[in-house]
Design an enzyme around this catalytic site. Structure first.
Site, PDB file in Angstrom:
ATOM      1  N   GLU A   1      -7.913   8.417  -5.315  1.00 49.60           N
ATOM      2  CA  GLU A   1      -7.731   7.819  -6.500  1.00 49.60           C
ATOM      3  C   GLU A   1      -8.735   7.408  -7.258  1.00 49.60           C
ATOM      4  OE1 GLU A   1      -4.376   4.605  -7.303  1.00 49.60           O
ATOM      5  OE2 GLU A   1      -4.670   4.720  -5.132  1.00 49.60           O
TER       6      GLU A   1
ATOM      7  N   TYR B   1       4.005   6.465  -4.912  1.00 53.28           N
ATOM      8  CA  TYR B   1       3.324   5.268  -4.399  1.00 53.28           C
ATOM      9  C   TYR B   1       4.030   4.036  -4.084  1.00 53.28           C
ATOM     10  CZ  TYR B   1      -0.855   2.184  -5.185  1.00 53.28           C
ATOM     11  OH  TYR B   1      -1.946   1.494  -5.054  1.00 53.28           O
TER      12      TYR B   1
ATOM     13  N   ASP C   1      -3.502  -5.194 -11.637  1.00 52.15           N
ATOM     14  CA  ASP C   1      -4.617  -5.235 -10.845  1.00 52.15           C
ATOM     15  C   ASP C   1      -5.031  -6.835 -10.780  1.00 52.15           C
ATOM     16  OD1 ASP C   1      -5.609  -2.533 -10.015  1.00 52.15           O
ATOM     17  OD2 ASP C   1      -5.897  -2.230 -12.148  1.00 52.15           O
TER      18      ASP C   1
END
Lengths: 268, 408
Positions: free
Chosen positions: A58, A184, A69
């Site tokens: 990735e 994912y 994040d």
């Protein structure tokens, strides 16, 4: 020179999971942002991980407001931006890595706004041209995906969507229908970052997803140690480690290579 | 009996949260189920007469609604043109319109059984309103605030703490509202099951822009009735400042179908458009372009690579890189017009209103007053401007003292 690819991105990613499955293990897909701690070092780190035998990548495109994040990746991508990294430079990085013999599948991970600014169609074309295999956009749920999904489908690039512990069975079905390459699976409710322990109800959650989804499942968020990595065998088709590798990146390429190798060996 | 808050009075947003090409839901998957749950709970609450009554009662007996409109006689005479009326949101409890939305959402949080509330704040007004509503309803309130804003809005930080809220300093990025929203969203993603995100402006992913507009629409509903009572007719223009745009959309909403009423939004011109140090998303096509920030598609201040740029305004509440999607839509429809006022113009307007009307306005609202000062002299004496005085200026006294000293 970039080799002419025989397989589409989606097909290349499928072979990654097929090989790992033959070896009765989960695939290991590290995340690393371009431009951290420097542009050159990030390329060297990715190359070192490729040599350590990871299954795919990735490749992080930095964004000023990465709201999925945690602190580690926020700080790293901020430094990458200060180092002058642009979307174009991330594409160039993939081309350079292909030139240096990195053959593993590479997916670009970018928030949506930099892609919109670059132009989605142009981005997908250029990503394919430099040898990328897919795209991961954390702030793009399937309901909003049409624009990006059409371009990816045309060029054979994978477009990965997410599932989270909060996703209903209906959403698992929906995401399974839209996702190409893999799904994912976010291990926990939260942002990226190393955790000492994975959530206790993880196995239940994966079982619930498996019941409705037939695409490969790649687990991410919170995974950092070889022990956690080996527990992925038999649980999911693959897993992602990001923040732990980024932290290692602070110490240099050798630290990244070592951690990646340990995580990879833990699967055998 | 008519519901206190009217919903579904316009064609936007559609079921997916779109206002034309703006709006939508661009957030991580973890939050999508929470947004679905919120949307369902919101519609259910608005269709429950008991919920509507509870909100109406609190707005009357706690907030002090309806807030009056004031005829600004001396300001009108001074400018020599249009007659100016002020919608006095500065007189609402906590000193700004933010309480209208905070009370509505806090009641909704309580109804959904969410004990923990997170909020972001720029100027501190939404943080204070959230802390207030949480104290009133017995909710645990956590407010994210950039450290730059903490430094320039100290009194509000202290207010929030007095009201029992936890103020969490945000050190990332530009350390202002944008980054406070990032952190609030990260908190929500992490604690989504037990947490209600009390978003303070008409932005973010659907249903927030709609929900905040609806809770703020009380401003325009009252003002429309009041101006007809007081002046005998509808105004020629409605003027409001636009950061995220909740006070403006709250005023505009009731006038949307009154085609003869001009709707004018005033963005923060900062140090002027040329140097790029501003927060005028609509005024600077070099950096203000359609994009996605904080879960919604709207006009976003960004560089050529799609990175969000730092904004500047003397008023923390307008210092934001994006704008509510419905404003982008109203502008595209040419139903509303957007302009800007610089820091200097806003500070001058601040002083003018103090001296001529005995009202100390918030620096945010001073931007709207600055537009009145520019516009009114060119309008006939029998024309009417209705301006939303969205908040009081007590929180800004330190900033104003500092700025006025700087400028001699």
């Amino acid at each position: 020179m970039v080799e002419v690819k025989q397989l589409t991105g989606v097909e290349t990613i499928a072979t990654l999971f097929a090989r790992a499955r033959e070896q009765n293990r989960a695939a290991f897909l590290p995340y690393f942002p371009i431009g951290y701690p420097t542009y050159e070092t990030s390329l060297d780190a990715i190359q070192a991980m490729a040599e350590a035998g990871v299954d795919g990548f990735e490749i992080g495109v930095p964004f000023s407001d990465p709201l999925a994040d945690g602190p580690t990746i926020q700080a790293a991508t901020q430094i990458a931006l200060e180092n002058g990294v642009t979307v174009r430079k991330c594409l160039d990085a993939i081309q350079t890595l292909r030139g240096r013999g990195v053959t593993q599948p590479m997916l670009l991970m970018s928030y949506l706004n930099p892609l919109l600014a670059y132009g989605v169609d142009r981005f997908v074309l250029d990503a394919k041209a430099v040898g990328a295999d897919g795209l991961i956009v954390p702030d793009l749920p399937p309901e909003e995906a049409a624009l990006v999904a059409d371009a990816c489908a045309r060029e054979g690039l994978a477009l990965v969507f997410f599932l989270a512990p909060t996703s209903s069975d209906e959403r698992i079905t929906l995401v399974n229908r839209y996702a190409t390459g893999f799904i994912y699976v976010v291990s926990l409710t939260g942002v990226t970052g190393a955790r000492t322990e994975l959530p206790p109800d993880l196995r239940e959650f994966i079982t619930r997803v498996r019941a409705k989804a037939d695409k490969p499942l790649v687990l991410g968020f919170g995974i950092s140690t070889p022990e956690q990595a080996s527990s992925m065998n038999g649980l999911v088709d693959g897993f992602i480690v990001g923040s732990a590798l980024v932290k290692a990146g602070r110490e240099g390429v050798d630290a990244v290579r070592e951690l990646a190798a340990r995580l990879r060996r833990a699967l055998d | 009996m008519m519901a206190y808050i009217q919903t579904d009075t316009t064609s936007v947003p559609d079921a997916r949260g779109y206002y034309g090409e703006f709006g939508g839901r661009f957030v991580p998957e973890t939050l999508i189920p929470a947004l679905d749950e919120l949307t369902a709970a919101y519609h259910e609450a608005m269709n429950d007469p008991a919920f509507q009554q509870r909100l109406a009662d609190l707005q009357a007996t706690y907030t002090g609604r309806p807030t009056p409109i004031t005829y600004a006689k001396r300001l009108s005479e001074h400018l020599g043109g249009a007659q100016i009326y002020l919608k006095r949101e500065d007189l609402a409890h906590t000193g700004a319109h933010k309480i209208n939305n905070a009370l509505g959402q806090a009641l909704l949080a309580q109804r959904m059984g969410k004990q923990r509330v997170v909020a972001e704040t720029g100027a501190g007004q939404h943080g204070v309103a959230s802390a207030t509503a949480s104290a009133l309803l017995g909710l645990d309130c956590h407010v994210y605030m950039g450290t730059v804003d903490i430094a320039r809005q100290q009194p509000n930080v202290f207010r929030m703490k007095l009201l029992g809220a936890e103020v969490i300093p945000v050190e990332s990025g530009s350390k202002t509202l944008k980054d406070a929203i990032n952190e609030a969203i990260r908190d929500w993603v992490t604690n989504v099951r037990e947490t209600f995100y009390l978003l303070g402006s008409a932005l973010g992913p659907h249903p927030y822009p709609m929900m905040v507009r609806d809770f703020q629409s009380v401003i325009g509903v009252e003002a429309r009735r009041q101006i007809v009572e007081l002046a005998g007719r509808l105004p020629d223009a409605c003027i409001a400042c636009v950061g995220g745009g909740s006070n403006a959309i709250g005023l505009f909403h009731a006038f949307r179908d009154d085609e003869r009423v001009d709707l004018i939004g005033v963005e923060a011109g900062g140090h002027g458009i040329d140097g790029g140090e501003h927060a005028a998303r609509f005024a600077d096509p070099d950096i203000g372009r359609p994009g996605v920030l904080h879960g919604t598609r709207s006009f976003v201040m960004q560089d050529t690579d799609g990175q969000i740029v730092n904004t500047h305004s003397v008023s923390a509440g307008l210092d934001y890189a994006s704008v509510g999607p419905e404003h982008a839509y109203l502008r595209a429809q040419e139903r509303a017009y957007y302009t800007y006022a610089t820091d200097e113009e806003a500070l001058a307007a601040f002083q003018t209103l103090c001296r001529l009307e005995g009202i100390i306005p918030a620096l945010e609202s001073s931007h709207a007053v600055a537009e009145v000062i520019k516009r009114a002299p060119h309008m006939p004496k029998d024309s009417i401007i209705l301006v939303n005085l969205s908040g009081r200026g007590d929180k800004d006294l330190d900033t104003v003292m500092r700025e006025l000293k700087l400028n001699g």
